[in-house]
Design a protein around this motif. Sequence first.
Motif, PDB file in Angstrom:
ATOM      1  N   ARG A 217       5.664 117.022  18.593  1.00 56.39           N
ATOM      2  CA  ARG A 217       5.798 117.807  17.354  1.00 56.39           C
ATOM      3  C   ARG A 217       7.266 117.995  16.996  1.00 56.39           C
ATOM      4  O   ARG A 217       7.651 117.899  15.827  1.00 56.39           O
ATOM      5  CB  ARG A 217       5.110 119.160  17.526  1.00 56.39           C
ATOM      6  CG  ARG A 217       3.594 119.083  17.564  1.00 56.39           C
ATOM      7  CD  ARG A 217       2.964 120.459  17.426  1.00 56.39           C
ATOM      8  NE  ARG A 217       3.340 121.336  18.536  1.00 56.39           N
ATOM      9  CZ  ARG A 217       2.655 121.430  19.671  1.00 56.39           C
ATOM     10  NH1 ARG A 217       1.563 120.689  19.848  1.00 56.39           N
ATOM     11  NH2 ARG A 217       3.043 122.255  20.638  1.00 56.39           N
ATOM     12  N   CYS A 220       8.685 114.714  15.668  1.00 56.36           N
ATOM     13  CA  CYS A 220       8.233 114.480  14.291  1.00 56.36           C
ATOM     14  C   CYS A 220       9.017 115.364  13.320  1.00 56.36           C
ATOM     15  O   CYS A 220       9.354 114.942  12.206  1.00 56.36           O
ATOM     16  CB  CYS A 220       6.740 114.772  14.181  1.00 56.36           C
ATOM     17  SG  CYS A 220       5.714 113.522  14.978  1.00 56.36           S
ATOM     18  N   SER A 221       9.298 116.595  13.751  1.00 56.38           N
ATOM     19  CA  SER A 221      10.117 117.481  12.905  1.00 56.38           C
ATOM     20  C   SER A 221      11.515 116.908  12.740  1.00 56.38           C
ATOM     21  O   SER A 221      12.094 116.970  11.649  1.00 56.38           O
ATOM     22  CB  SER A 221      10.183 118.875  13.531  1.00 56.38           C
ATOM     23  OG  SER A 221       8.893 119.447  13.649  1.00 56.38           O
ATOM     24  N   LYS A 259       1.327 108.934  12.519  1.00 56.06           N
ATOM     25  CA  LYS A 259       0.887 110.251  12.043  1.00 56.06           C
ATOM     26  C   LYS A 259       1.981 110.940  11.245  1.00 56.06           C
ATOM     27  O   LYS A 259       1.714 111.590  10.233  1.00 56.06           O
ATOM     28  CB  LYS A 259       0.467 111.116  13.228  1.00 56.06           C
ATOM     29  CG  LYS A 259      -0.855 110.700  13.863  1.00 56.06           C
ATOM     30  CD  LYS A 259      -1.191 111.603  15.049  1.00 56.06           C
ATOM     31  CE  LYS A 259      -2.524 111.189  15.664  1.00 56.06           C
ATOM     32  NZ  LYS A 259      -2.848 112.009  16.867  1.00 56.06           N
ATOM     33  N   HIS A 260       3.219 110.804  11.726  1.00 56.60           N
ATOM     34  CA  HIS A 260       4.333 111.391  10.973  1.00 56.60           C
ATOM     35  C   HIS A 260       4.422 110.791   9.576  1.00 56.60           C
ATOM     36  O   HIS A 260       4.591 111.518   8.584  1.00 56.60           O
ATOM     37  CB  HIS A 260       5.639 111.156  11.729  1.00 56.60           C
ATOM     38  CG  HIS A 260       6.852 111.305  10.880  1.00 56.60           C
ATOM     39  ND1 HIS A 260       7.317 112.531  10.435  1.00 56.60           N
ATOM     40  CD2 HIS A 260       7.689 110.364  10.355  1.00 56.60           C
ATOM     41  CE1 HIS A 260       8.388 112.346   9.683  1.00 56.60           C
ATOM     42  NE2 HIS A 260       8.637 111.040   9.619  1.00 56.60           N
ATOM     43  N   GLU A 262       2.056 109.348   7.905  1.00 56.38           N
ATOM     44  CA  GLU A 262       0.883 109.749   7.122  1.00 56.38           C
ATOM     45  C   GLU A 262       1.066 111.138   6.546  1.00 56.38           C
ATOM     46  O   GLU A 262       0.813 111.374   5.349  1.00 56.38           O
ATOM     47  CB  GLU A 262      -0.351 109.696   8.026  1.00 56.38           C
ATOM     48  CG  GLU A 262      -1.659 109.817   7.274  1.00 56.38           C
ATOM     49  CD  GLU A 262      -2.857 109.512   8.152  1.00 56.38           C
ATOM     50  OE1 GLU A 262      -3.976 109.900   7.762  1.00 56.38           O
ATOM     51  OE2 GLU A 262      -2.682 108.888   9.223  1.00 56.38           O
ATOM     52  N   SER A 263       1.536 112.073   7.358  1.00 58.20           N
ATOM     53  CA  SER A 263       1.758 113.435   6.856  1.00 58.20           C
ATOM     54  C   SER A 263       2.893 113.463   5.846  1.00 58.20           C
ATOM     55  O   SER A 263       2.868 114.198   4.865  1.00 58.20           O
ATOM     56  CB  SER A 263       2.062 114.377   8.022  1.00 58.20           C
ATOM     57  OG  SER A 263       3.241 113.955   8.695  1.00 58.20           O
ATOM     58  N   LEU A 266       1.643 112.270   2.524  1.00 62.48           N
ATOM     59  CA  LEU A 266       0.782 113.281   1.907  1.00 62.48           C
ATOM     60  C   LEU A 266       1.598 114.422   1.311  1.00 62.48           C
ATOM     61  O   LEU A 266       1.294 114.932   0.241  1.00 62.48           O
ATOM     62  CB  LEU A 266      -0.203 113.825   2.948  1.00 62.48           C
ATOM     63  CG  LEU A 266      -1.349 112.890   3.328  1.00 62.48           C
ATOM     64  CD1 LEU A 266      -2.128 113.448   4.508  1.00 62.48           C
ATOM     65  CD2 LEU A 266      -2.283 112.672   2.140  1.00 62.48           C
ATOM     66  N   SER A 267       2.674 114.802   2.012  1.00 65.66           N
ATOM     67  CA  SER A 267       3.460 115.939   1.541  1.00 65.66           C
ATOM     68  C   SER A 267       4.464 115.553   0.467  1.00 65.66           C
ATOM     69  O   SER A 267       4.796 116.361  -0.400  1.00 65.66           O
ATOM     70  CB  SER A 267       4.198 116.580   2.725  1.00 65.66           C
ATOM     71  OG  SER A 267       5.085 115.626   3.305  1.00 65.66           O
ATOM     72  N   HIS A 321      -4.993 103.902  13.747  1.00 64.15           N
ATOM     73  CA  HIS A 321      -3.914 104.674  13.111  1.00 64.15           C
ATOM     74  C   HIS A 321      -3.221 103.857  12.028  1.00 64.15           C
ATOM     75  O   HIS A 321      -2.796 104.410  11.003  1.00 64.15           O
ATOM     76  CB  HIS A 321      -2.905 105.136  14.169  1.00 64.15           C
ATOM     77  CG  HIS A 321      -3.328 106.367  14.912  1.00 64.15           C
ATOM     78  ND1 HIS A 321      -4.184 106.344  15.988  1.00 64.15           N
ATOM     79  CD2 HIS A 321      -3.033 107.683  14.705  1.00 64.15           C
ATOM     80  CE1 HIS A 321      -4.383 107.561  16.432  1.00 64.15           C
ATOM     81  NE2 HIS A 321      -3.703 108.412  15.680  1.00 64.15           N
TER      82      HIS A 321
END
Length: 1298
Positions: A217, A220-221, A259-260, A262-263, A266-267, A321
């Motif tokens: 996490r 990714c941040s 995943k990073h 993908e998010s 989306l954002s 993924h």
Amino acid sequence: MSQLSHEDEAELQALLRNLLHSVKDRISAAPSVECAEEILLHLEETDEHFHNYEFIRYLQHCVESALGPVVEAETERCASGEGLALGSGQETLVHAVTQRIRKSNEYKQMIQSLKNTMMVTVESLINKFEEDQLKKQEMHRKSQHEQLSSLYTDNCSDSDSSFNQSYTFIKQEQLQVIADKLDPSQPKEVRWDALQTLCCAPPSDVLSCESWSALRRSLCSALADADPAFSDKVLRFYAKTFSSSPLNISREIYTSLAKHLESGFLSQRASISPGAAGLDIHSPEVARLLKKMRLLNEFQKEVPSFWIRHPEKYMEEIIEHTLSLLSLNLEQSVKSTSSDKALEPIYFLSLLDIRATWFKKWMHGYYSRTVVLRLLENKYKSLIVASLQQCIHYFESTESVPGETPSCTQIGPTQRTSYSAKELQYFYFVHSLCLLGRLLMYTHGRRLFPIKVKRRKDAVTLTDLIIILIRIMYSQPKPFYSDASHADPLSPTSLVMEELRALCDWKECATECVYKAPVIECLLSPIIALLKGKRVSLPSPETTLTHIADVLARIASTERGLSLFLYEGNFMITEGESISAAHMIVQFTKKLLGNQLPALYESGLLFSLKGAFIFVCRQMYNTCEGLQVLKPYGLHTCIADAWKKTSSQSERVPTPVPGATSSAATQDLQNNTVWEETLLDNLLHFAATPQGLLLLQQTGAINDCVTYMFSRFTKKLQVSCCEKFGYGVMVTQVAATAPGVVALQSSGFIQATVLELWSVLECGRDDVRMIHPRSTPMDPIDRSCQKTFLALVNLLSSYHAVYELLGKQGIPNKPEYPLREMPTSIIDILDRIIIINSDAKIHSLFNFEQSHTFGLRLLCVMCCNLDTLLLLESQYRVSEILLQSQKDNVSDASVGQGKFIIDGLSVERNHILVRMNLIGGPSERFLPPRALQKGSDLYPWPMFSSYPLPKCYLLDVPKMPPCTQDTEINTFLTFSKNPEKQASWMETCRKQFCKAMTTRSMIMTSSVLADLLEKAVMNLSANTSECFFSLTEYKAVDSSVKNHNLSSLQHLGIKMTIRYGKYFNLLKDESEQDLCLLLKHCQKFLLQQQAKIKSPLRCLQGAYPGYDWFASSVFLIMSGEQERALTFLLRFSTLLVSAFLWPPRLHVSIHHPVEVAASGIHPMYSCTAHYVEMLLKAEVPLVFSAFRMSGFTPSQICQQWLGQCFWNYLDWPEICHYICACIVMGPDYQVYVCIAALKHLQQDILQHTQTQDLQVFLKEEPIHGFQVSNYLEYMEGLERRYRAVLLTDMRNIKLKLS
């Protein structure tokens, strides 16, 4: 070496410590000390970096210093042979030197010195290790509460180790501290220090810790941090993990990155769009995104090479993924109509990997392909829907607004700062096209269709997609710069053609996608329009039509595609006229060649377009069934006329003047030369079939075509992109005819073959450096000579070829043969290695036994053709020479009748002599084998040096059951009075014949067959509809005919026939004079119907050059009754079947058109053999393929079988049944009998294709176990399917060729 200084000892300790660091993980994982020792002992076998370790290099230096001079000295001593005795365990020089070194004093001293040194070093290292351990424990107690106390080096590490420059080993507790410090709420400096520390740690330690979830996490941040330094640092850590970690570790990083992304999409969806100015790839946000996508894509392309070595769940996790990321927002995107919509991940991936290389690699292996297709079908079909929608959108946009597509020349290695929305859409189109193209390659991928897309009422099927791609090729706008951009690999035309070629090359893909009537109609639509006189709305007609021809040629080169072109699909050109694709293509090609399409001649002469469409036709006319459809159009004449015109233009080119600039004239000359070669190449391929070879001969270009073929053959050039085999089959086909073999001789092909034979047989290859003597061949024909042997067998298989090369030519028989003199012709080969009748010939050979064995084997195969046998015997008296050689080959010639020496040559000669003297089928003669037997009696078969043959070679006459008078066919024939006056008699006769053959074939004795044939021919010749040739009046009397001379070949054939007839007790003592008189009558009768022509061919000078095997067979059937046989033959000569069953019947005949009579190609070859190949391909495809693979042709062996009426191949009763079947059932049964015989031999043919001696097997071996009666029902089935076509073409032999 045992006295080490402190500096040397410290250095050695450091080297040893580094080695231990490198193998730390392996030693730690060992369950016991013994296992650890085993790991170290086998380190060289398991560690690829073993020789790069400094400690190993130190040891190597020690060994070289101590043993180098000793090794050199021992090597020189062993190489010179001083005291060297190699035993069974010491087979090489290296082994011998090694054993001596290990026994030397220097080696023992070096080992002892190394042991002493290492003992001192290891003892010091252990003491230092214990001291360091105590110090570290004390330091740990003092600093455990300090901030940086979490950093510990490995117990085995040292400050001066180079290993510590790469990684820092971290404990689990410390990773938790780092995870806390990487929290976004921490100060920037704290996060940066923690990130740097983490990047120095081994990825395996990081991913295996309990804090990995929190670390992921935090990473990714950091990836999403506004400061690019954080993002770049994390990406470097990810890249290092991908390059150095196994899949179980790297997949964690990959899924984290996916995943990073993908998010992130989306954002930030609203802000990632091209906008009016395009997508600026230098903007920080886009640049960071591209870096992340590129790292993802690089891993996608690399991971398929090793994921099969790991559990499937890892691979499935990566694939899922990836597809999840690429399918992001595609559902909404497909439904969206906004022109300024945000970009999805697929656009960025298309920008980085425009040809979807990642997807191609994932689909390559079955292991990953099944997972990809399952996920696409069940969860992520939107990815395929969006790709299909993008292709449709691109197609619709180019049709509605032509010329708006981004130039593909702008998409290259040049530096770009931004990409417009249209360019991004084009990238996505290319990516989608490549993805869909790869999907269509596989069965489960094609099962995803049909697919429902927006703004279309019906779902898109496979056929719809292919048509869309073809229409994209049609609507391709004109390039911005030049026509050359059509060849750009990223242009729509190039991309579509690449996918269409790939689909055509895969049988299953082509069947489901391309071999559909709507697709063919779409491909032919421009051709249909041009044939109707309309203009076609194509931006570049010549280029587009050339691409169409490329696809059509690939379709026509397959069996299914050819069938589709020839027999399926009805296309309208004029009202009420519907034709197949083949007819349309050949009509278009003829108009192209005739310059009858004005709409296409605005841009030049269109050589490439003409050549492309001729090539399409070539894929059809180089097959028997295709030629059958195309022959009426006379395409061979059109191509020949174009070639003659081009050739004459090339001859009129002015001589270049020095100093003058004539670039245009030079270019025209080059174009003409290329065009001339293209026409010759396409003309040459008419020779792929027997009937096509006749058409080629009629054009007058056969010599030029064969010369062109020889030039390509010597350069080992591929025939074409669509032909799978070389020129071997075509050479064999050409060599089956007299004009063909003359063309081969004039081109230099035969001379080159002979020289190649001599170089491998006698001289050896000049370009091979000889470092040891050649091994003695173990086989009669050495493997190095096998290819040339088969080439000569193919060349000399036909009697007409042999007659052109050897007819009326004497053997040189020189008194001396210089060693450097090489043979250059077939007559030279005959003189040097076959007919060896002098010491000069023996002394001229370096490898006499091998060369003479080769010659005898070749002679044996040649003599299987009875006409060739008679020619060789009549001209060169081969059997006398062989008998004399046997007589000379005795153990003691001075003492009366010495014993024959049994060797390879005497055994070979014995076999040939028996074969030459005995006539008979598989159960009528015995041929001595060529191999020696095991045991005391190596060769139990008697040798001889004079005729007659020993009786053991003459088998007993097969016993025939007595012919009873109450059989149905006997009754039918007995009560058949005046059959020529009964209209339905022939139909009843056929039924009775079939019934007798299928139930009691053995009752068909010579007397029954004679009556049957007589009455059948009487009935047929009395029927005007059956009389194909007019009855020629013949009133010659015996007294006038007796003065007519027969050739020596004919006399030898007569003696052979008499021997065969007496073997069956069919003839009387005076039968030889009767047969001689019969053949004289036949020859005089046929000379009356012989046309007067001038030809350079030897076989056309005078009467038929071979022996009349059919007339001899009739003579035997009639039990030697000369008058009865002559009456039968005169009546028989009026029937169509006589043209095919009786070879001399149409020799230079007036019943042929003059050009066909002058060709020297008999209808038995151009018609019967042609249809044998055609039916064999359809009915017994495995046998047909075997012939193709072997370089031999069915027409060659069938021409030999039929030319000698199956003598030596079938037993006498089956020969009679063959003749009866052809006369009673119809001339087409000649074709069916050949098909049945080849079907009967299928297993043997397949086996001998594997052993690469099919030609030799078919020519030397009889057809064991074949009976016409067993295959009569099969032949009747062939009759029902093919009679209409065969009889039509057989009756056309009197017509002038198209």
